[in-house]
Design a protein around this motif. Structure first.
Motif, PDB file in Angstrom:
ATOM      1  N   SER A  70       0.835  -1.206   0.000  1.00  0.00           N
ATOM      2  CA  SER A  70       0.000   0.000   0.000  1.00  0.00           C
ATOM      3  C   SER A  70       0.866   1.251   0.000  1.00  0.00           C
ATOM      4  CB  SER A  70      -0.926   0.002   1.213  1.00  0.00           C
ATOM      5  OG  SER A  70      -1.781  -1.120   1.212  1.00  0.00           O
ATOM      6  N   GLN A  71       1.955   1.227   0.766  1.00  0.00           N
ATOM      7  CA  GLN A  71       2.865   2.370   0.802  1.00  0.00           C
ATOM      8  C   GLN A  71       3.568   2.541  -0.541  1.00  0.00           C
ATOM      9  OE1 GLN A  71       5.194   1.130   4.141  1.00  0.00           O
ATOM     10  NE2 GLN A  71       3.768   1.980   5.655  1.00  0.00           N
ATOM     11  N   TYR A  72       3.894   1.428  -1.185  1.00  0.00           N
ATOM     12  CA  TYR A  72       4.483   1.513  -2.521  1.00  0.00           C
ATOM     13  C   TYR A  72       3.502   2.146  -3.503  1.00  0.00           C
ATOM     14  CZ  TYR A  72       5.674  -0.005  -7.232  1.00  0.00           C
ATOM     15  OH  TYR A  72       5.926  -0.029  -8.577  1.00  0.00           O
ATOM     16  N   PHE A  73       2.237   1.737  -3.430  1.00  0.00           N
ATOM     17  CA  PHE A  73       1.234   2.265  -4.352  1.00  0.00           C
ATOM     18  C   PHE A  73       1.047   3.766  -4.191  1.00  0.00           C
ATOM     19  CE2 PHE A  73      -0.900  -2.115  -4.653  1.00  0.00           C
ATOM     20  CZ  PHE A  73      -0.261  -2.388  -5.845  1.00  0.00           C
ATOM     21  N   ILE A  74       0.997   4.247  -2.959  1.00  0.00           N
ATOM     22  CA  ILE A  74       0.721   5.671  -2.758  1.00  0.00           C
ATOM     23  C   ILE A  74       1.862   6.524  -3.299  1.00  0.00           C
ATOM     24  CG2 ILE A  74       1.716   5.912  -0.440  1.00  0.00           C
ATOM     25  CD1 ILE A  74      -0.649   7.665   0.289  1.00  0.00           C
ATOM     26  N   ILE A  75       3.094   6.038  -3.191  1.00  0.00           N
ATOM     27  CA  ILE A  75       4.236   6.779  -3.732  1.00  0.00           C
ATOM     28  C   ILE A  75       4.266   6.675  -5.254  1.00  0.00           C
ATOM     29  CG2 ILE A  75       6.743   7.024  -3.699  1.00  0.00           C
ATOM     30  CD1 ILE A  75       6.665   5.669  -0.918  1.00  0.00           C
ATOM     31  N   ALA A  76       4.078   5.460  -5.768  1.00  0.00           N
ATOM     32  CA  ALA A  76       4.158   5.235  -7.215  1.00  0.00           C
ATOM     33  C   ALA A  76       3.055   5.971  -7.966  1.00  0.00           C
ATOM     34  CB  ALA A  76       4.089   3.734  -7.505  1.00  0.00           C
ATOM     35  N   ILE A  77       1.816   5.809  -7.523  1.00  0.00           N
ATOM     36  CA  ILE A  77       0.687   6.439  -8.212  1.00  0.00           C
ATOM     37  C   ILE A  77       0.713   7.946  -8.020  1.00  0.00           C
ATOM     38  CG2 ILE A  77      -1.825   6.505  -8.407  1.00  0.00           C
ATOM     39  CD1 ILE A  77      -0.523   3.923  -9.372  1.00  0.00           C
ATOM     40  N   GLY A  78       1.043   8.402  -6.803  1.00  0.00           N
ATOM     41  CA  GLY A  78       1.089   9.840  -6.550  1.00  0.00           C
ATOM     42  C   GLY A  78       2.094  10.551  -7.435  1.00  0.00           C
ATOM     43  N   THR A  79       3.299  10.006  -7.561  1.00  0.00           N
ATOM     44  CA  THR A  79       4.321  10.642  -8.396  1.00  0.00           C
ATOM     45  C   THR A  79       3.977  10.552  -9.875  1.00  0.00           C
ATOM     46  OG1 THR A  79       5.602   8.563  -8.312  1.00  0.00           O
ATOM     47  CG2 THR A  79       6.184  10.287  -6.734  1.00  0.00           C
ATOM     48  N   LEU A  80       3.367   9.449 -10.299  1.00  0.00           N
ATOM     49  CA  LEU A  80       3.001   9.315 -11.710  1.00  0.00           C
ATOM     50  C   LEU A  80       1.965  10.364 -12.115  1.00  0.00           C
ATOM     51  CD1 LEU A  80       3.211   7.709 -14.362  1.00  0.00           C
ATOM     52  CD2 LEU A  80       1.361   6.252 -13.520  1.00  0.00           C
TER      53      LEU A  80
ATOM     54  N   LEU B 219       4.983  10.401 -24.147  1.00  0.00           N
ATOM     55  CA  LEU B 219       6.112   9.469 -24.258  1.00  0.00           C
ATOM     56  C   LEU B 219       7.143   9.734 -23.170  1.00  0.00           C
ATOM     57  CD1 LEU B 219       7.620   7.244 -25.820  1.00  0.00           C
ATOM     58  CD2 LEU B 219       8.594   9.047 -27.269  1.00  0.00           C
ATOM     59  N   ILE B 220       7.422  11.012 -22.910  1.00  0.00           N
ATOM     60  CA  ILE B 220       8.393  11.367 -21.872  1.00  0.00           C
ATOM     61  C   ILE B 220       7.906  10.901 -20.504  1.00  0.00           C
ATOM     62  CG2 ILE B 220       9.490  13.284 -20.657  1.00  0.00           C
ATOM     63  CD1 ILE B 220       9.469  14.811 -23.321  1.00  0.00           C
ATOM     64  N   ILE B 221       6.635  11.171 -20.215  1.00  0.00           N
ATOM     65  CA  ILE B 221       6.094  10.818 -18.894  1.00  0.00           C
ATOM     66  C   ILE B 221       6.025   9.302 -18.722  1.00  0.00           C
ATOM     67  CG2 ILE B 221       4.021  10.910 -17.451  1.00  0.00           C
ATOM     68  CD1 ILE B 221       3.522  13.696 -18.642  1.00  0.00           C
ATOM     69  N   MET B 222       5.585   8.594 -19.746  1.00  0.00           N
ATOM     70  CA  MET B 222       5.497   7.133 -19.633  1.00  0.00           C
ATOM     71  C   MET B 222       6.878   6.515 -19.474  1.00  0.00           C
ATOM     72  SD  MET B 222       2.331   6.373 -19.607  1.00  0.00           S
ATOM     73  CE  MET B 222       2.297   4.611 -19.934  1.00  0.00           C
ATOM     74  N   SER B 223       7.873   7.085 -20.151  1.00  0.00           N
ATOM     75  CA  SER B 223       9.248   6.583 -19.994  1.00  0.00           C
ATOM     76  C   SER B 223       9.740   6.802 -18.572  1.00  0.00           C
ATOM     77  CB  SER B 223      10.178   7.286 -20.988  1.00  0.00           C
ATOM     78  OG  SER B 223       9.780   7.039 -22.321  1.00  0.00           O
ATOM     79  N   LEU B 224       9.455   8.001 -18.021  1.00  0.00           N
ATOM     80  CA  LEU B 224       9.838   8.264 -16.631  1.00  0.00           C
ATOM     81  C   LEU B 224       9.076   7.352 -15.678  1.00  0.00           C
ATOM     82  CD1 LEU B 224       9.929  12.186 -16.629  1.00  0.00           C
ATOM     83  CD2 LEU B 224      11.882  10.631 -16.613  1.00  0.00           C
ATOM     84  N   GLY B 225       7.791   7.096 -15.989  1.00  0.00           N
ATOM     85  CA  GLY B 225       6.990   6.222 -15.137  1.00  0.00           C
ATOM     86  C   GLY B 225       7.521   4.802 -15.092  1.00  0.00           C
ATOM     87  N   VAL B 226       7.908   4.282 -16.256  1.00  0.00           N
ATOM     88  CA  VAL B 226       8.430   2.910 -16.318  1.00  0.00           C
ATOM     89  C   VAL B 226       9.800   2.825 -15.649  1.00  0.00           C
ATOM     90  CG1 VAL B 226       9.233   1.086 -17.864  1.00  0.00           C
ATOM     91  CG2 VAL B 226       7.113   2.309 -18.379  1.00  0.00           C
ATOM     92  N   LEU B 227      10.708   3.717 -16.036  1.00  0.00           N
ATOM     93  CA  LEU B 227      12.067   3.664 -15.493  1.00  0.00           C
ATOM     94  C   LEU B 227      12.108   4.007 -14.003  1.00  0.00           C
ATOM     95  CD1 LEU B 227      14.063   5.386 -18.388  1.00  0.00           C
ATOM     96  CD2 LEU B 227      14.074   2.966 -17.786  1.00  0.00           C
ATOM     97  N   GLY B 228      11.169   4.851 -13.546  1.00  0.00           N
ATOM     98  CA  GLY B 228      11.176   5.278 -12.154  1.00  0.00           C
ATOM     99  C   GLY B 228      10.421   4.375 -11.211  1.00  0.00           C
ATOM    100  N   GLY B 229       9.854   3.283 -11.715  1.00  0.00           N
ATOM    101  CA  GLY B 229       9.197   2.323 -10.833  1.00  0.00           C
ATOM    102  C   GLY B 229       7.775   2.680 -10.461  1.00  0.00           C
ATOM    103  N   SER B 230       7.115   3.542 -11.256  1.00  0.00           N
ATOM    104  CA  SER B 230       5.733   3.891 -10.949  1.00  0.00           C
ATOM    105  C   SER B 230       4.749   2.823 -11.390  1.00  0.00           C
ATOM    106  CB  SER B 230       5.367   5.228 -11.622  1.00  0.00           C
ATOM    107  OG  SER B 230       6.082   6.298 -11.037  1.00  0.00           O
ATOM    108  N   PHE B 231       5.174   1.918 -12.262  1.00  0.00           N
ATOM    109  CA  PHE B 231       4.308   0.838 -12.717  1.00  0.00           C
ATOM    110  C   PHE B 231       4.635  -0.485 -12.024  1.00  0.00           C
ATOM    111  CE2 PHE B 231       4.219   3.852 -16.277  1.00  0.00           C
ATOM    112  CZ  PHE B 231       2.851   4.024 -16.405  1.00  0.00           C
ATOM    113  N   PHE B 232       5.895  -0.731 -11.770  1.00  0.00           N
ATOM    114  CA  PHE B 232       6.310  -1.904 -11.009  1.00  0.00           C
ATOM    115  C   PHE B 232       7.688  -1.618 -10.421  1.00  0.00           C
ATOM    116  CE2 PHE B 232       6.660  -2.620 -15.591  1.00  0.00           C
ATOM    117  CZ  PHE B 232       8.033  -2.664 -15.771  1.00  0.00           C
ATOM    118  N   PRO B 233       8.058  -2.297  -9.323  1.00  0.00           N
ATOM    119  CA  PRO B 233       9.304  -1.966  -8.614  1.00  0.00           C
ATOM    120  C   PRO B 233      10.541  -2.027  -9.487  1.00  0.00           C
ATOM    121  CG  PRO B 233       7.930  -3.418  -7.282  1.00  0.00           C
ATOM    122  CD  PRO B 233       7.283  -3.346  -8.637  1.00  0.00           C
ATOM    123  N   LEU B 234      11.496  -1.184  -9.150  1.00  0.00           N
ATOM    124  CA  LEU B 234      12.745  -1.124  -9.907  1.00  0.00           C
ATOM    125  C   LEU B 234      13.529  -2.426  -9.856  1.00  0.00           C
ATOM    126  CD1 LEU B 234      14.047   2.426  -8.885  1.00  0.00           C
ATOM    127  CD2 LEU B 234      13.216   1.733 -11.124  1.00  0.00           C
TER     128      LEU B 234
END
Length: 419
Positions: A218-228, A341-356
């Motif tokens: 849950s803590q991972y989700f709030i950080i990942a989704i919030g930043t995305l 494209l820029i945002i989705m690339s940052l989202g994928v590389l930054g772990g907003s979709f799944f852990p690094l």
């Protein structure tokens, strides 16, 4: 410059649909994901309990008699035969299996009862039992021949189930570990250890290091989704410029002899305010609904606010680049595609979709320097160690990134006569 900030905030406020989506959608997604993946990183409330039947088809006495007859037919001395028969008297394969099933450690996982084959199959088909452990005919004779004489065995324990499931897989793992441990003991020839062989049980749960708090899904989700969604907010504010270009708002601003940089600063500051409000609302509402960060002191929340404030500054800097791109490109679809494209690339590389951790090491190193990836790592370490000093470097880096992005946006900003 205040009028420019007010303008951008009012433009965003008037689009009520987008405003509600921006503020409510991350909260809804976090709540849904929290319930969908509840318990993944939490302590197990109950161990997996397997209901099985133990079916003995083999006649153990008959197997002993067959093996003793085979011993008598071998070309061995009488002393060797007697020694071998003495060992056989203390070796009962079926008793070993029965003791294994009734072992207190195993009974925490397995609830076994002895039934006939017909009774067991009926209960498996009706769903009362998960599986059957079946001791086939000739099992005792085959095991004794393999252990004492080294013959190749053609008979083995079998597991029967109506369908493959997690419970059946668990049972297979338990039995395989037990059989492997017995085979090792047989191969080593350890006398007096066979009847007391301890099964190696599969262990679950997590290892907790003293003084370190583990983070939850849950803590991972709030950080990942919030930043995305914070990154997408930079795009949303910048794309409002498309409408302003179409309606000649920017040209009218230039005619008033206003400084063009005030236009860019207005977009940047309004993005910071909106991103910060979005993150604070998301954290507050999800905390009230789900209690994602239980029993955290005020100092913890202060550190979290500082990190997300720094991230909001980074989002504001990114919006400066997006705004300049929007003013330079004539095709609004190209602007939307490029920024997405820029945002989705940052989202994928930054772990907003799944852990690094799921990336190769090189991509992990790259992802750690994306705005959302840096925020993710800083917050996870902060949750685990609660050391405010660990936040200083990520905060400085995020602020520096925001300044660099704003400077880049200024250099990309079109000069008079080019819009």
């Amino acid at each position: 410059m205040g009028s420019f900030i007010k303008k951008d905030l009012l433009v965003f406020w008037r689009d009520r649909k987008e405003m509600l989506m921006t503020l409510l959608l991350p909260i809804i997604i976090i709540v849904v994901l929290n319930y969908a993946f509840a318990g993944i990183f939490n302590d197990d409330k109950e161990a997996t309990k397997l209901d099985i039947a133990f079916v003995q088809v083999d006649d153990e006495e008959k197997g002993f008699v067959q093996f003793k007859e085979k011993i008598q037919q071998l070309g061995l001395s009488q002393a060797e035969k007697e020694t071998m028969l003495e060992h056989v008297e203390n070796l009962s394969p079926i008793t070993l299996i029965r003791n294994f099933i009734n072992n207190p450690d195993v009974k925490e996982w397995v609830n076994a009862k002895e039934l006939t084959w017909e009774e067991a199959t009926d209960q498996v088909e009706s769903g009362e039992l998960d599986a059957i452990i079946r001791v086939p005919e000739g099992f005792t004779y085959e095991v004794l021949s393999t252990v004492m004489l080294g013959d190749k065995s053609t008979t083995a324990l079998t597991i029967h189930a109506a369908k493959q499931s997690t419970e059946v897989t668990t049972l297979q793992n338990i039995v395989n570990e037990f059989v492997n441990s017995l085979n090792m003991n047989f191969a080593l020839g350890r006398e007096g250890t066979l009847s007391a062989a301890e099964p190696i049980l599969p262990q679950g749960g997590r290892e907790v290091v003293e003084g370190i708090d583990t983070y939850t899904i849950s803590q991972y989700f709030i950080i990942a989704i919030g930043t995305l969604f914070g990154l997408f907010l930079a795009q949303s504010v910048a794309l409002k410029t498309v409408t302003e270009k179409r309606e000649r708002v920017f040209n009218r601003i230039l005619l008033t002899n206003s400084n063009p940089m005030h236009f860019l600063l207005g977009k940047t500051v309004s993005t910071f305010i909106l991103a910060w409000l979005q993150l604070m609302i998301t954290i507050t509402v999800t905390q009230l609904l789900l209690n994602i960060f239980p029993d955290k002191p005020v100092s913890f929340w202060f550190g979290m606010v500082l990190v997300f404030t720094s991230f909001s500054l980074m989002v504001a800097g990114l919006s400066a680049i997006f705004t300049s791109i929007t003013l330079n490109l004539k095709d609004s679809n190209a602007v939307s595609g490029l920024t997405t494209l820029i945002i989705m690339s940052l989202g994928v590389l930054g772990g907003s979709f799944f852990p690094l951790e799921g990336f190769p090491e090189l991509l992990q190193r790259i992802g750690e320097w994306t705005p959302n990836g840096l925020t993710m790592i800083a917050m996870i370490e902060y949750i685990q160690f609660s050391q405010f000093s660990d936040l200083l470097l990520p905060i400085v880096v995020l602020v520096a990134m925001s300044v660099v992005c704003f400077v880049i946006g200024m250099f990309m900003f079109p000069k008079r006569g080019r819009v």
